[in-house]
Write an enzyme that holds these catalytic residues in place. Structure first.
Site, mmCIF file in Angstrom:
data_model
loop_
_atom_site.group_PDB
_atom_site.id
_atom_site.type_symbol
_atom_site.label_atom_id
_atom_site.label_comp_id
_atom_site.label_asym_id
_atom_site.label_seq_id
_atom_site.Cartn_x
_atom_site.Cartn_y
_atom_site.Cartn_z
ATOM 1 N N LYS A 44 -4.297 6.705 -4.929
ATOM 2 C CA LYS A 44 -3.731 5.451 -5.419
ATOM 3 C C LYS A 44 -2.317 5.731 -5.924
ATOM 4 O O LYS A 44 -2.053 6.824 -6.434
ATOM 5 C CB LYS A 44 -4.637 4.975 -6.564
ATOM 6 C CG LYS A 44 -4.251 3.709 -7.168
ATOM 7 C CD LYS A 44 -5.454 2.852 -7.522
ATOM 8 C CE LYS A 44 -5.027 1.401 -7.653
ATOM 9 N NZ LYS A 44 -4.325 0.893 -6.490
ATOM 10 N N LEU A 72 -0.729 -2.642 -8.301
ATOM 11 C CA LEU A 72 -0.530 -1.237 -8.693
ATOM 12 C C LEU A 72 -1.361 -0.800 -9.888
ATOM 13 O O LEU A 72 -0.919 0.051 -10.669
ATOM 14 C CB LEU A 72 0.955 -1.006 -8.997
ATOM 15 C CG LEU A 72 1.772 -0.432 -7.861
ATOM 16 C CD1 LEU A 72 3.257 -0.566 -8.151
ATOM 17 C CD2 LEU A 72 1.444 1.034 -7.655
ATOM 18 N N ASN A 128 5.795 5.736 -2.281
ATOM 19 C CA ASN A 128 5.499 4.361 -1.875
ATOM 20 C C ASN A 128 6.736 3.516 -2.157
ATOM 21 O O ASN A 128 6.961 3.090 -3.291
ATOM 22 C CB ASN A 128 4.286 3.838 -2.644
ATOM 23 C CG ASN A 128 3.905 2.446 -2.177
ATOM 24 O OD1 ASN A 128 4.586 1.860 -1.329
ATOM 25 N ND2 ASN A 128 2.828 1.916 -2.724
ATOM 26 N N CYS A 131 5.685 -1.289 -1.494
ATOM 27 C CA CYS A 131 4.630 -2.170 -2.001
ATOM 28 C C CYS A 131 5.139 -3.614 -2.019
ATOM 29 O O CYS A 131 6.146 -3.894 -2.662
ATOM 30 C CB CYS A 131 4.200 -1.768 -3.408
ATOM 31 S SG CYS A 131 3.004 -2.934 -4.089
ATOM 32 N N LYS A 167 6.631 6.191 2.642
ATOM 33 C CA LYS A 167 5.856 5.097 3.255
ATOM 34 C C LYS A 167 6.728 3.865 3.422
ATOM 35 O O LYS A 167 7.282 3.345 2.448
ATOM 36 C CB LYS A 167 4.626 4.770 2.406
ATOM 37 C CG LYS A 167 3.675 3.798 3.103
ATOM 38 C CD LYS A 167 2.331 3.758 2.410
ATOM 39 C CE LYS A 167 1.338 2.876 3.142
ATOM 40 N NZ LYS A 167 0.026 2.846 2.489
ATOM 41 N N GLY A 246 -4.755 -1.292 10.171
ATOM 42 C CA GLY A 246 -5.733 -1.922 11.062
ATOM 43 C C GLY A 246 -6.626 -0.994 11.852
ATOM 44 O O GLY A 246 -7.210 -1.419 12.846
ATOM 45 N N GLY A 267 -7.483 2.496 5.937
ATOM 46 C CA GLY A 267 -7.391 1.789 4.669
ATOM 47 C C GLY A 267 -8.470 0.736 4.534
ATOM 48 O O GLY A 267 -9.601 1.015 4.140
ATOM 49 N N THR A 268 -8.126 -0.471 4.943
ATOM 50 C CA THR A 268 -8.993 -1.634 4.741
ATOM 51 C C THR A 268 -10.413 -1.427 5.274
ATOM 52 O O THR A 268 -11.386 -1.866 4.649
ATOM 53 C CB THR A 268 -8.340 -2.852 5.432
ATOM 54 O OG1 THR A 268 -7.017 -2.982 4.910
ATOM 55 C CG2 THR A 268 -9.105 -4.132 5.171
HETATM 56 O O1 RRO Z 1 -1.255 -2.301 -5.585
HETATM 57 C C1 RRO Z 1 -0.919 -3.119 -4.712
HETATM 58 O O2 RRO Z 1 -0.925 -4.345 -4.914
HETATM 59 C C2 RRO Z 1 -0.454 -2.669 -3.390
HETATM 60 C C3 RRO Z 1 0.354 -1.575 -3.170
HETATM 61 BR BR1 RRO Z 1 0.875 -0.428 -4.539
HETATM 62 C C4 RRO Z 1 0.834 -1.281 -1.861
HETATM 63 O O3 RRO Z 1 1.592 -0.345 -1.595
HETATM 64 N N1 RRO Z 1 0.462 -2.110 -0.877
HETATM 65 C C5 RRO Z 1 -0.352 -3.162 -1.085
HETATM 66 O O4 RRO Z 1 -0.673 -3.898 -0.130
HETATM 67 N N2 RRO Z 1 -0.812 -3.437 -2.353
#
Ligand code: RRO
Length: 317
Positions: A44, A72, A128, A131, A167, A246, A267-268
């Site tokens: 995270k 975050l 990151n 975001c 990223k 995806g 991820g998802t």
């Molecule tokens: O925490 C988030 O809301 C979040 C992050 Br840090 C990110 O890099 N990408 C995302 O879709 N959500």
């Protein structure tokens, strides 16, 4: 097929990692899957201060996709150093770990890297810079501005010798120059892509379905965008690429590898089935055996790319 690769001076048993924000710091998923079966994980995103995150709901369905605005939520640098890194050091020594780092200003990224550096217990960082739910102070995410990105990456490069991934965001006109800026600034690898900004409106309340308003779109609907971004970054840079967006099935991961990604991140799909990454890693090996490919290196970047649009302007007549 041989799945193992040496990248960033480390061995990845297979090319499948868990993506940032979808596996906590590993501990959260230890009962749901065998973490040692993975190539690695990305934690995270860690910020300087603890963050509680955005109001609920933080996740909603969006067609063949998911929209999140987690905001975050994370324990902050101090607790990550005192609680999370020691756990990871003890339990994840067989796989490669990248710590995701996020902030509002460049100095925050550098201070977090310095803080983590003093503890260790992981391979490298994923900055990151993309975001969609937490932008740079006074502006858009760093990854939407190559010059802003360059500053953060150069500064981070100055405070660590560990592998540094960057990223990127999908919502740029051409990801090629952004990837080039990351490489020039000293990145060792590039992760493509973060989620895409999106909005779901609840037609009863006529308000946003997410508690925070808009959010980041992920899941199958993002895949072709991610594969295209990897292909474009491969044309413009020579450092290793990590494809994310995806991936649910083996075939999805294979597309990213063929486009030029050395590693992929899930991820998802992990939310629906925590064992997706394990299943995809096995599926890649089976595909290689079926196709008579002896080493994963022979798949990476093997996309032919021979097809071109037909010119309709034509010549005279
Ligand atoms: O925490 C988030 O809301 C979040 C992050 Br840090 C990110 O890099 N990408 C995302 O879709 N959500």
């Amino acid at each position: 097929m041989r799945l193992s690769q040496t990248l960033f001076g480390a061995t990845f048993h297979n090319p499948v990692l868990l993506a940032a924000g979808t596996c906590g710091f590993g501990e959260e998923l230890q009962d749901a899957l065998d973490l040692s079966s993975l190539g690695g994980i990305v934690t995270k995103s860690v910020t300087l201060e603890p963050r509680l995150g955005n109001p609920p709901p933080r996740v909603v369905e969006a067609g063949n996709a998911m929209l999140n605005s987690v905001g975050l939520a994370n324990p902050g640098l101090e607790r990550v150093c005192s609680e999370k890194l020691p756990w990871m050091k003890e339990h994840l020594s067989g796989i490669q770990v990248f710590v995701s780092v996020a902030g509002h200003i460049p100095d925050e990224y550098w201070r977090i890297v310095e803080g983590l550096e003093s503890v260790g217990g992981f391979l490298g960082y994923e900055l990151n810079l993309s975001c969609p739910n937490d932008t740079r102070l006074g502006g858009l995410p760093f990854a939407l501005d190559p010059e802003a990105l360059r500053g953060v990456v150069e500064g981070a490069r100055g405070v660590t010798d560990r592998p540094l991934l960057v990223k990127l965001a999908p919502n740029v006109p051409d990801i090629g120059p952004v990837a080039e800026a990351a490489e020039d600034a000293g990145a060792d690898g590039i992760t493509l892509v973060n989620t895409m900004p999106g909005l779901v409106i609840d037609i009863e309340s006529r308000d946003a379905a997410l508690g925070a308003g808009s959010g980041g779109l992920s899941g199958p609907a993002l895949r072709a965008v991610g594969v295209h971004a990897v292909h474009r970054a491969r044309e413009c840079t020579s450092i290793p690429l990590l494809g994310v967006g995806g991936i649910t099935e083996t075939a999805d991961a294979l597309q990213y590898l063929l486009a030029g990604a050395s590693l992929v991140q899930i991820g998802t799909a992990t939310f629906a089935d925590p064992r997706t990454a394990q299943r995809v890693a096995k599926g890649i090996a089976r595909y290689g055996e079926k196709m008579g490919v002896g080493d994963i290196q022979h798949l990476i970047g093997a996309y032919q790319g021979t097809k071109r649009p037909v010119s309709v302007s034509g010549g005279p007549g």
